[in-house]
Design a protein around this motif. Structure first.
Motif, PDB file in Angstrom:
ATOM      1  N   GLY A  37       0.811  -1.208   0.000  1.00 61.15           N
ATOM      2  CA  GLY A  37       0.000   0.000   0.000  1.00 61.15           C
ATOM      3  C   GLY A  37       0.844   1.258   0.000  1.00 61.15           C
ATOM      4  N   ARG A  38       1.923   1.221   0.736  1.00 66.40           N
ATOM      5  CA  ARG A  38       2.830   2.373   0.777  1.00 66.40           C
ATOM      6  C   ARG A  38       3.430   2.615  -0.607  1.00 66.40           C
ATOM      7  N   ARG A  39       3.787   1.543  -1.268  1.00 70.50           N
ATOM      8  CA  ARG A  39       4.326   1.663  -2.628  1.00 70.50           C
ATOM      9  C   ARG A  39       3.256   2.214  -3.567  1.00 70.50           C
ATOM     10  N   PHE A  40       2.022   1.730  -3.438  1.00 72.72           N
ATOM     11  CA  PHE A  40       0.910   2.226  -4.243  1.00 72.72           C
ATOM     12  C   PHE A  40       0.744   3.727  -4.047  1.00 72.72           C
ATOM     13  N   LEU A  41       0.740   4.179  -2.786  1.00 78.15           N
ATOM     14  CA  LEU A  41       0.581   5.611  -2.502  1.00 78.15           C
ATOM     15  C   LEU A  41       1.704   6.425  -3.132  1.00 78.15           C
ATOM     16  N   TYR A  42       2.926   5.950  -2.998  1.00 78.85           N
ATOM     17  CA  TYR A  42       4.079   6.649  -3.565  1.00 78.85           C
ATOM     18  C   TYR A  42       3.916   6.802  -5.079  1.00 78.85           C
ATOM     19  N   ASP A  43       3.585   5.705  -5.757  1.00 79.85           N
ATOM     20  CA  ASP A  43       3.420   5.734  -7.218  1.00 79.85           C
ATOM     21  C   ASP A  43       2.223   6.597  -7.620  1.00 79.85           C
ATOM     22  N   PHE A  44       1.113   6.434  -6.937  1.00 78.57           N
ATOM     23  CA  PHE A  44      -0.099   7.184  -7.254  1.00 78.57           C
ATOM     24  C   PHE A  44       0.134   8.686  -7.084  1.00 78.57           C
ATOM     25  N   LEU A  45       0.694   9.061  -5.945  1.00 74.51           N
ATOM     26  CA  LEU A  45       0.915  10.483  -5.678  1.00 74.51           C
ATOM     27  C   LEU A  45       1.969  11.074  -6.617  1.00 74.51           C
ATOM     28  N   ARG A  46       2.974  10.289  -6.964  1.00 76.24           N
ATOM     29  CA  ARG A  46       3.995  10.758  -7.913  1.00 76.24           C
ATOM     30  C   ARG A  46       3.341  11.078  -9.253  1.00 76.24           C
ATOM     31  N   GLU A  47       2.397  10.225  -9.695  1.00 79.07           N
ATOM     32  CA  GLU A  47       1.683  10.491 -10.951  1.00 79.07           C
ATOM     33  C   GLU A  47       0.866  11.780 -10.875  1.00 79.07           C
ATOM     34  N   GLN A  48       0.458  12.164  -9.670  1.00 80.26           N
ATOM     35  CA  GLN A  48      -0.313  13.398  -9.474  1.00 80.26           C
ATOM     36  C   GLN A  48       0.605  14.603  -9.257  1.00 80.26           C
ATOM     37  N   GLY A  49       1.915  14.378  -9.314  1.00 77.27           N
ATOM     38  CA  GLY A  49       2.868  15.459  -9.104  1.00 77.27           C
ATOM     39  C   GLY A  49       3.138  15.759  -7.638  1.00 77.27           C
ATOM     40  N   ILE A  50       2.786  14.847  -6.771  1.00 82.67           N
ATOM     41  CA  ILE A  50       3.009  15.022  -5.330  1.00 82.67           C
ATOM     42  C   ILE A  50       4.160  14.109  -4.921  1.00 82.67           C
ATOM     43  N   HIS A  51       5.224  14.744  -4.446  1.00 82.25           N
ATOM     44  CA  HIS A  51       6.441  13.994  -4.126  1.00 82.25           C
ATOM     45  C   HIS A  51       6.788  14.137  -2.657  1.00 82.25           C
ATOM     46  N   PRO A  52       7.565  13.189  -2.136  1.00 81.41           N
ATOM     47  CA  PRO A  52       8.039  13.336  -0.756  1.00 81.41           C
ATOM     48  C   PRO A  52       8.817  14.649  -0.627  1.00 81.41           C
ATOM     49  N   THR A  53       8.881  15.155   0.583  1.00 80.92           N
ATOM     50  CA  THR A  53       9.556  16.436   0.793  1.00 80.92           C
ATOM     51  C   THR A  53      11.028  16.341   0.425  1.00 80.92           C
ATOM     52  N   ALA A  54      11.595  17.466   0.034  1.00 84.51           N
ATOM     53  CA  ALA A  54      12.996  17.513  -0.389  1.00 84.51           C
ATOM     54  C   ALA A  54      13.898  17.078   0.770  1.00 84.51           C
ATOM     55  N   GLY A  55      14.951  16.361   0.412  1.00 85.73           N
ATOM     56  CA  GLY A  55      15.916  15.923   1.417  1.00 85.73           C
ATOM     57  C   GLY A  55      15.512  14.668   2.151  1.00 85.73           C
ATOM     58  N   LYS A  56      14.334  14.173   1.859  1.00 85.51           N
ATOM     59  CA  LYS A  56      13.848  12.953   2.494  1.00 85.51           C
ATOM     60  C   LYS A  56      13.369  11.997   1.437  1.00 85.51           C
TER      61      LYS A  56
END
Length: 157
Positions: free
Chosen positions: A134-153
């Motif tokens: 699920g965590r991987r799904f969220l990462y991929d899904f949000l990345r497709e929406q242009g939402i990325h983890p905060t810089a430096g992390k």
């Protein structure tokens, strides 16, 4: 060869095995004890299954609270849950979050049970947590929406 149930195996053990007595010495007491031992063994089998379920439910280590994932994105758990709601991933009913049907039964979440003392009374609460998948799904899904983890992390999908 047909598999025998626990009850059948125990009955065979008690009537033809260790607890067998010669026919002329059989007493009602021995039969009652044998029946009680079989009943007790069946109860223990049920309790063992329940205990295994409880251990698995309470001790799931492959699930993450939303707050941990939210931190990867520099958000609070509340803000991250609202983001997921706005993205059509989950909805809130009462105090709990649920996945929409299209995301259920995919192994994205797990339910974690937590026991808490509330004024001298122990109560069990459940919460939705995200699995590694699920965590991987969220990462991929949000990345497709242009939402990325905060810089430096780096997110840990």
């Amino acid at each position: 060869m047909q598999k025998k149930t626990t009850t059948e195996l125990l009955e065979a053990f008690f009537t033809g095995g260790l607890f067998a007595t010669p026919e002329n010495e059989e007493t009602e007491l021995m039969e009652a004890i044998s029946r009680k031992l079989i009943e007790f063994a069946c109860i223990l089998g049920t309790v063992a299954v329940d205990a295994r379920f409880a251990r698995e439910a309470m001790g799931t280590t492959e699930a993450f609270p939303v707050s941990e994932i939210a931190a990867d994105y520099g958000r609070s758990a509340q803000a991250f849950n609202k983001l997921l709601r706005d993205q059509g991933i989950q909805y809130k009913r009462g105090k709990r979050w649920y996945l929409y049907d299209r995301y259920q039964n995919r192994g994205y979440t797990a339910t974690r049970l937590t026991a808490r003392d509330t004024g001298g009374r122990v109560r069990t609460f459940s919460s939705m947590q995200w699995t590694v998948k699920g965590r991987r799904f969220l990462y991929d899904f949000l990345r497709e929406q242009g939402i990325h983890p905060t810089a430096g992390k780096e997110a840990r999908p």
